[in-house]
Design a protein around this motif. Structure first.
Motif, mmCIF file in Angstrom:
data_model
loop_
_atom_site.group_PDB
_atom_site.id
_atom_site.type_symbol
_atom_site.label_atom_id
_atom_site.label_comp_id
_atom_site.label_asym_id
_atom_site.label_seq_id
_atom_site.Cartn_x
_atom_site.Cartn_y
_atom_site.Cartn_z
ATOM 1 N N LYS A 179 22.056 -1.418 47.591
ATOM 2 C CA LYS A 179 20.590 -1.442 47.600
ATOM 3 C C LYS A 179 20.022 -1.765 48.995
ATOM 4 O O LYS A 179 20.758 -2.150 49.904
ATOM 5 N N TYR A 218 15.206 4.491 37.248
ATOM 6 C CA TYR A 218 14.941 3.265 36.489
ATOM 7 C C TYR A 218 13.977 3.495 35.321
ATOM 8 O O TYR A 218 13.354 2.539 34.841
ATOM 9 N N VAL A 273 17.258 -12.056 41.980
ATOM 10 C CA VAL A 273 17.493 -11.146 40.848
ATOM 11 C C VAL A 273 16.959 -9.749 41.151
ATOM 12 O O VAL A 273 17.507 -8.749 40.685
ATOM 13 N N GLY A 274 15.906 -9.666 41.939
ATOM 14 C CA GLY A 274 15.353 -8.362 42.312
ATOM 15 C C GLY A 274 16.164 -7.714 43.415
ATOM 16 O O GLY A 274 16.515 -6.539 43.335
ATOM 17 N N HIS A 289 23.934 -1.908 42.332
ATOM 18 C CA HIS A 289 23.748 -1.440 40.957
ATOM 19 C C HIS A 289 25.047 -0.807 40.505
ATOM 20 O O HIS A 289 25.712 -0.143 41.290
#
Ligand code: CMP
Length: 139
Positions: A10, A50, A110-111, A116
């Protein structure tokens, strides 16, 4: 059985120049990177990817984050690759992630949680197909 999973390094990983460090953990776990490319996600790509989270309060923030810097999309191959990679990633919230996992080692929140990985064979197939054509995957 030999299996493939879809992975994203990410924006928090690319921004901090950690793609090689994360890949080292992936490879040490016995997973092979059989496809990989660095891309700038578009809004459409992030929203499609998403879509399952579109009703969540953090959806807009998540889409913005995924567009905030380049990402590295990957196909990983190995024995039980989906479960193996989820174990190597660690819990979604780095505060709950086990020692030695990618999120424990590198994730900030957490963000902004560095990686992923697909959660099931069906989603892995859909996610891989969103970003790779068959001839880009070389096992
Ligand atoms: P990922 O495995 O890519 O799938 C959904 C993502 O939503 C997740 O990782 C997190 O990056 C993000 N996410 C989950 N919960 C939250 C939250 N409470 N706030 C912000 N982002 C979240």
């Amino acid at each position: 059985a030999l299996q493939r999973t879809f992975s994203i390094l990410k924006p928090d990983a690319t921004r901090r120049n950690l793609t090689g460090a994360v890949n080292a953990v992936i490879e040490k776990a016995g997973l092979r990177i059989v496809a990989q490319k660095r891309i700038q996600m578009t809004k459409g790509q992030a929203e499609t990817f998403y879509a399952v989270h579109s009703a969540r309060p953090f959806f807009d923030e998540l889409v913005e984050f995924m567009m905030s810097a380049p990402v590295v999309v990957q196909v990983l191959e190995g024995e039980n690759a989906i479960a193996t990679y989820r174990e190597v990633m660690g819990a979604t919230n780095p505060a709950n992630a086990a020692e030695g996992t990618i999120r424990k080692l590198f994730a900030e929140s957490v963000g902004e949680n560095t990686v992923h990985g697909s959660d099931a064979p069906e989603t892995a197939a859909i996610e891989i197909a969103q970003f790779f054509s068959g001839n880009e995957i070389v096992g």
